[in-house]
Design a protein around this motif. Sequence first.
Motif, PDB file in Angstrom:
ATOM      1  N   GLN A  91       0.829  -1.206   0.000  1.00 45.67           N
ATOM      2  CA  GLN A  91       0.000   0.000   0.000  1.00 45.67           C
ATOM      3  C   GLN A  91       0.860   1.252   0.000  1.00 45.67           C
ATOM      4  O   GLN A  91       0.469   2.281  -0.548  1.00 45.67           O
ATOM      5  N   ARG A  92       2.032   1.179   0.623  1.00 46.44           N
ATOM      6  CA  ARG A  92       2.942   2.332   0.644  1.00 46.44           C
ATOM      7  C   ARG A  92       3.367   2.675  -0.783  1.00 46.44           C
ATOM      8  O   ARG A  92       3.387   3.844  -1.170  1.00 46.44           O
ATOM      9  N   SER A  93       3.691   1.667  -1.574  1.00 43.40           N
ATOM     10  CA  SER A  93       4.080   1.891  -2.962  1.00 43.40           C
ATOM     11  C   SER A  93       2.931   2.530  -3.749  1.00 43.40           C
ATOM     12  O   SER A  93       3.143   3.473  -4.513  1.00 43.40           O
ATOM     13  N   LEU A  94       1.718   2.030  -3.540  1.00 46.25           N
ATOM     14  CA  LEU A  94       0.538   2.620  -4.181  1.00 46.25           C
ATOM     15  C   LEU A  94       0.343   4.065  -3.717  1.00 46.25           C
ATOM     16  O   LEU A  94       0.027   4.950  -4.517  1.00 46.25           O
ATOM     17  N   GLY A  95       0.553   4.307  -2.425  1.00 50.31           N
ATOM     18  CA  GLY A  95       0.408   5.657  -1.875  1.00 50.31           C
ATOM     19  C   GLY A  95       1.386   6.636  -2.485  1.00 50.31           C
ATOM     20  O   GLY A  95       1.034   7.777  -2.804  1.00 50.31           O
ATOM     21  N   PHE A  96       2.640   6.188  -2.683  1.00 53.76           N
ATOM     22  CA  PHE A  96       3.640   7.059  -3.300  1.00 53.76           C
ATOM     23  C   PHE A  96       3.275   7.362  -4.753  1.00 53.76           C
ATOM     24  O   PHE A  96       3.413   8.498  -5.212  1.00 53.76           O
ATOM     25  N   THR A  97       2.799   6.357  -5.470  1.00 54.90           N
ATOM     26  CA  THR A  97       2.391   6.569  -6.864  1.00 54.90           C
ATOM     27  C   THR A  97       1.219   7.538  -6.937  1.00 54.90           C
ATOM     28  O   THR A  97       1.213   8.459  -7.769  1.00 54.90           O
ATOM     29  N   MET A  98       0.234   7.341  -6.066  1.00 51.82           N
ATOM     30  CA  MET A  98      -0.913   8.248  -6.040  1.00 51.82           C
ATOM     31  C   MET A  98      -0.475   9.662  -5.699  1.00 51.82           C
ATOM     32  O   MET A  98      -1.010  10.632  -6.245  1.00 51.82           O
ATOM     33  N   ASN A  99       0.493   9.776  -4.810  1.00 51.78           N
ATOM     34  CA  ASN A  99       0.980  11.097  -4.424  1.00 51.78           C
ATOM     35  C   ASN A  99       1.587  11.831  -5.618  1.00 51.78           C
ATOM     36  O   ASN A  99       1.406  13.042  -5.766  1.00 51.78           O
ATOM     37  N   HIS A 100       2.290  11.095  -6.487  1.00 52.54           N
ATOM     38  CA  HIS A 100       2.853  11.720  -7.689  1.00 52.54           C
ATOM     39  C   HIS A 100       1.744  12.213  -8.616  1.00 52.54           C
ATOM     40  O   HIS A 100       1.840  13.311  -9.178  1.00 52.54           O
ATOM     41  N   PHE A 101       0.693  11.422  -8.781  1.00 51.17           N
ATOM     42  CA  PHE A 101      -0.423  11.856  -9.622  1.00 51.17           C
ATOM     43  C   PHE A 101      -1.136  13.062  -9.004  1.00 51.17           C
ATOM     44  O   PHE A 101      -1.498  14.002  -9.721  1.00 51.17           O
ATOM     45  N   ILE A 102      -1.330  13.048  -7.708  1.00 50.27           N
ATOM     46  CA  ILE A 102      -1.973  14.180  -7.026  1.00 50.27           C
ATOM     47  C   ILE A 102      -1.148  15.443  -7.229  1.00 50.27           C
ATOM     48  O   ILE A 102      -1.686  16.505  -7.562  1.00 50.27           O
ATOM     49  N   ASP A 103       0.167  15.324  -7.046  1.00 44.86           N
ATOM     50  CA  ASP A 103       1.047  16.485  -7.242  1.00 44.86           C
ATOM     51  C   ASP A 103       0.947  17.012  -8.671  1.00 44.86           C
ATOM     52  O   ASP A 103       0.898  18.223  -8.895  1.00 44.86           O
ATOM     53  N   ALA A 104       0.916  16.094  -9.638  1.00 41.19           N
ATOM     54  CA  ALA A 104       0.822  16.512 -11.050  1.00 41.19           C
ATOM     55  C   ALA A 104      -0.503  17.215 -11.320  1.00 41.19           C
ATOM     56  O   ALA A 104      -0.533  18.261 -11.987  1.00 41.19           O
ATOM     57  N   PHE A 105      -1.608  16.662 -10.800  1.00 41.04           N
ATOM     58  CA  PHE A 105      -2.914  17.291 -11.013  1.00 41.04           C
ATOM     59  C   PHE A 105      -2.976  18.676 -10.378  1.00 41.04           C
ATOM     60  O   PHE A 105      -3.486  19.622 -10.974  1.00 41.04           O
ATOM     61  N   ILE A 106      -2.446  18.791  -9.178  1.00 37.63           N
ATOM     62  CA  ILE A 106      -2.458  20.082  -8.498  1.00 37.63           C
ATOM     63  C   ILE A 106      -1.562  21.078  -9.230  1.00 37.63           C
ATOM     64  O   ILE A 106      -1.918  22.250  -9.407  1.00 37.63           O
ATOM     65  N   PHE A 107      -0.386  20.625  -9.678  1.00 34.50           N
ATOM     66  CA  PHE A 107       0.506  21.506 -10.436  1.00 34.50           C
ATOM     67  C   PHE A 107      -0.178  22.013 -11.697  1.00 34.50           C
ATOM     68  O   PHE A 107      -0.143  23.210 -12.004  1.00 34.50           O
ATOM     69  N   LEU A 108      -0.804  21.113 -12.456  1.00 36.13           N
ATOM     70  CA  LEU A 108      -1.491  21.513 -13.688  1.00 36.13           C
ATOM     71  C   LEU A 108      -2.659  22.442 -13.400  1.00 36.13           C
ATOM     72  O   LEU A 108      -2.916  23.386 -14.152  1.00 36.13           O
ATOM     73  N   SER A 109      -3.361  22.194 -12.306  1.00 38.33           N
ATOM     74  CA  SER A 109      -4.478  23.061 -11.924  1.00 38.33           C
ATOM     75  C   SER A 109      -3.985  24.473 -11.591  1.00 38.33           C
ATOM     76  O   SER A 109      -4.573  25.463 -12.030  1.00 38.33           O
ATOM     77  N   VAL A 110      -2.910  24.554 -10.835  1.00 37.80           N
ATOM     78  CA  VAL A 110      -2.344  25.868 -10.491  1.00 37.80           C
ATOM     79  C   VAL A 110      -1.825  26.558 -11.752  1.00 37.80           C
ATOM     80  O   VAL A 110      -1.985  27.778 -11.915  1.00 37.80           O
ATOM     81  N   PHE A 111      -1.234  25.780 -12.663  1.00 33.86           N
ATOM     82  CA  PHE A 111      -0.771  26.358 -13.933  1.00 33.86           C
ATOM     83  C   PHE A 111      -1.942  26.961 -14.700  1.00 33.86           C
ATOM     84  O   PHE A 111      -1.835  28.080 -15.227  1.00 33.86           O
TER      85      PHE A 111
END
Length: 136
Positions: A91-111
């Motif tokens: 689950q930790r590995s899944l959590g880290f992967t999800m965190n990367h997607f969340i960061d990307a979505f938030i970055f694109l949203s702020v952009f």
Amino acid sequence: MASGLERVNENEMKAMDANRYATKKTIAQGMLDIALLTANASQLKYILQVGEQHQFYKLMLILISLSIVLQVAAGVLLIIQSLINMHNPKQRSLGFTMNHFIDAFIFLSVFCDIMKMNFGIDPAVPYSDDAELLKP
């Protein structure tokens, strides 16, 4: 006396739960996402009220809509991520992967938000076809 302080710091570090920290961090990110989503909803209402009169109507509509979709996707992923147990390696590995997607979505949203603010949504200054009326 220094050894007493070391024991206190060691006990504090043992008491710190990484899963609890991650949960609080996720909730804080979610609250910021809700604030940004509220601002975007207000801007969407404004741009829909002004309509085609706005100089960049279509661009603004696309940027605001894209930002809202990205924020909702990030919010859903944040909710799912908060349910993950970080003590379980799979689950930790899944959590880290999800965190990367969340960061990307938030970055694109702020952009998107930065881009739309450059094209101007200022309800205090209405757009007018007659530039002479706006001059002092």
